[in-house]
Scaffold this active site. Sequence first.
Site, PDB file in Angstrom:
ATOM      1  N   ARG A 161       0.867  -1.172   0.000  1.00  0.00           N
ATOM      2  CA  ARG A 161       0.000   0.000   0.000  1.00  0.00           C
ATOM      3  C   ARG A 161       0.908   1.228   0.000  1.00  0.00           C
ATOM      4  O   ARG A 161       2.048   1.177   0.455  1.00  0.00           O
ATOM      5  CB  ARG A 161      -0.904   0.028   1.228  1.00  0.00           C
ATOM      6  CG  ARG A 161      -1.818  -1.180   1.372  1.00  0.00           C
ATOM      7  CD  ARG A 161      -2.604  -1.104   2.669  1.00  0.00           C
ATOM      8  NE  ARG A 161      -3.530  -2.215   2.821  1.00  0.00           N
ATOM      9  CZ  ARG A 161      -3.234  -3.372   3.409  1.00  0.00           C
ATOM     10  NH1 ARG A 161      -2.013  -3.557   3.920  1.00  0.00           N
ATOM     11  NH2 ARG A 161      -4.126  -4.334   3.498  1.00  0.00           N
ATOM     12  N   LYS A 186      -2.151  -2.948   7.873  1.00  0.00           N
ATOM     13  CA  LYS A 186      -3.366  -2.568   8.583  1.00  0.00           C
ATOM     14  C   LYS A 186      -3.516  -3.373   9.864  1.00  0.00           C
ATOM     15  O   LYS A 186      -3.121  -4.530   9.938  1.00  0.00           O
ATOM     16  CB  LYS A 186      -4.591  -2.804   7.690  1.00  0.00           C
ATOM     17  CG  LYS A 186      -4.769  -1.765   6.591  1.00  0.00           C
ATOM     18  CD  LYS A 186      -6.079  -1.972   5.867  1.00  0.00           C
ATOM     19  CE  LYS A 186      -6.343  -0.864   4.857  1.00  0.00           C
ATOM     20  NZ  LYS A 186      -7.642  -1.045   4.162  1.00  0.00           N
ATOM     21  N   HIS A 254      -2.667   2.698  -5.930  1.00  0.00           N
ATOM     22  CA  HIS A 254      -3.205   1.464  -5.345  1.00  0.00           C
ATOM     23  C   HIS A 254      -3.472   0.417  -6.421  1.00  0.00           C
ATOM     24  O   HIS A 254      -3.452  -0.786  -6.141  1.00  0.00           O
ATOM     25  CB  HIS A 254      -4.486   1.759  -4.575  1.00  0.00           C
ATOM     26  CG  HIS A 254      -4.856   0.680  -3.604  1.00  0.00           C
ATOM     27  ND1 HIS A 254      -4.088   0.390  -2.494  1.00  0.00           N
ATOM     28  CD2 HIS A 254      -5.901  -0.194  -3.584  1.00  0.00           C
ATOM     29  CE1 HIS A 254      -4.653  -0.604  -1.816  1.00  0.00           C
ATOM     30  NE2 HIS A 254      -5.739  -0.978  -2.460  1.00  0.00           N
ATOM     31  N   ARG A 257      -0.791  -2.163  -6.641  1.00  0.00           N
ATOM     32  CA  ARG A 257      -0.919  -3.272  -5.685  1.00  0.00           C
ATOM     33  C   ARG A 257      -1.882  -4.326  -6.241  1.00  0.00           C
ATOM     34  O   ARG A 257      -1.619  -5.527  -6.151  1.00  0.00           O
ATOM     35  CB  ARG A 257      -1.406  -2.729  -4.348  1.00  0.00           C
ATOM     36  CG  ARG A 257      -1.720  -3.777  -3.282  1.00  0.00           C
ATOM     37  CD  ARG A 257      -2.020  -3.061  -1.970  1.00  0.00           C
ATOM     38  NE  ARG A 257      -2.840  -3.838  -1.062  1.00  0.00           N
ATOM     39  CZ  ARG A 257      -2.343  -4.678  -0.154  1.00  0.00           C
ATOM     40  NH1 ARG A 257      -1.039  -4.863  -0.068  1.00  0.00           N
ATOM     41  NH2 ARG A 257      -3.152  -5.323   0.665  1.00  0.00           N
ATOM     42  N   HIS A 280      -3.528  -9.654   3.809  1.00  0.00           N
ATOM     43  CA  HIS A 280      -4.964  -9.751   4.052  1.00  0.00           C
ATOM     44  C   HIS A 280      -5.230 -10.662   5.242  1.00  0.00           C
ATOM     45  O   HIS A 280      -4.676 -11.758   5.327  1.00  0.00           O
ATOM     46  CB  HIS A 280      -5.688 -10.316   2.825  1.00  0.00           C
ATOM     47  CG  HIS A 280      -5.768  -9.355   1.693  1.00  0.00           C
ATOM     48  ND1 HIS A 280      -5.991  -9.739   0.384  1.00  0.00           N
ATOM     49  CD2 HIS A 280      -5.644  -7.993   1.650  1.00  0.00           C
ATOM     50  CE1 HIS A 280      -6.017  -8.679  -0.392  1.00  0.00           C
ATOM     51  NE2 HIS A 280      -5.806  -7.608   0.353  1.00  0.00           N
ATOM     52  N   TYR A 289      -9.389 -11.397  -6.434  1.00  0.00           N
ATOM     53  CA  TYR A 289      -8.476 -11.424  -7.579  1.00  0.00           C
ATOM     54  C   TYR A 289      -8.721 -12.618  -8.483  1.00  0.00           C
ATOM     55  O   TYR A 289      -8.362 -12.589  -9.659  1.00  0.00           O
ATOM     56  CB  TYR A 289      -7.023 -11.381  -7.097  1.00  0.00           C
ATOM     57  CG  TYR A 289      -6.701 -10.069  -6.442  1.00  0.00           C
ATOM     58  CD1 TYR A 289      -6.532  -8.916  -7.196  1.00  0.00           C
ATOM     59  CD2 TYR A 289      -6.603  -9.961  -5.054  1.00  0.00           C
ATOM     60  CE1 TYR A 289      -6.281  -7.698  -6.599  1.00  0.00           C
ATOM     61  CE2 TYR A 289      -6.344  -8.753  -4.447  1.00  0.00           C
ATOM     62  CZ  TYR A 289      -6.184  -7.620  -5.217  1.00  0.00           C
ATOM     63  OH  TYR A 289      -5.951  -6.416  -4.624  1.00  0.00           O
TER      64      TYR A 289
END
Length: 311
Positions: A161, A186, A254, A257, A280, A289
């Site tokens: 990110r 995150k 982004h 990514r 994730h 994806y």
Amino acid sequence: MIAPAVDAALRAHLVALATERRYSPRTIEAYGRDIRQCLTFLAEHLGGPPDAATIAALPARDLRAFLAARRADGAVDATLSRKLSAVRGFVRALSRETGVEMAGVAAVRGPRRKRDLPRPVAPAAAIALTDPDLRADEDRPTWVLVRDAAVLALLYGAGLRISEALGVLRRDAPTVAGATLTVAGKGGRTRAVPVIAPVAEAVCAYLAACPHALAPDAPLFRGEKGGPLNARIVQGAMARLRGALGLPDSATPHALRHSFATHLLARGGDLRAIQELLGHASLSTTQVYTRVDAAGLLAAVEAAHPRARLR
């Protein structure tokens, strides 16, 4: 328009989200703004600032009225969902604190969000974006062009990110191909991503060109005056590159990514491995994806298959 005791409870709630739930600063800021907006609405709607017990017992109709007002102001489904989540969490906290049963808020359902598919950049374009020579005609210092190329190389070559790339410290600069870079993502989760040769080369080129002294514990990427590089500068650079390559507006930092994940999957990458590389928490987030890749395969069939072209 907000009762002092409620404002104090809100501040404590936001601190708890940051320390216990480890929400990002941007999420905390957005949630605080959403909750205060709701409290201001309730004060007008109810004829005065509500106290904690009133908010804890908030009926569903009042929260629906708040969401309807925001919809009338132009808020989209994703924004309304976030506002509902923010307010619901605060009401739940007040319910625990006051002992007043959470009456109707739990019954409110947000809009069903249609999750947009990521829009990756084509491999050739993604590679071109990391070439500083593409912007050689710009009236900007050469080291700035090299810096921007290094940041974009991290986004595409390591799946970072933009906040993660700009959070890399000088002592952790990924300058050796085959090494790993530890990334803080995150929720405070860390992950290790491999450094491929083009990324290491791009970072080394930046370090050689950067005119500013870089302390080990300071951010790796710097602005023209020597301060930490702002994400908006990278976004602006990407916008200029879009123009040079004729790319759509969806080609954002982004999107690189997204391109990292999509191109790995297209070349046979394991979905679990891609999940780890992206950081994730849930595999379901990464599975989007597979839909992107399937859409690309279908487009290829539609374009090339004789039966498809007969329709």
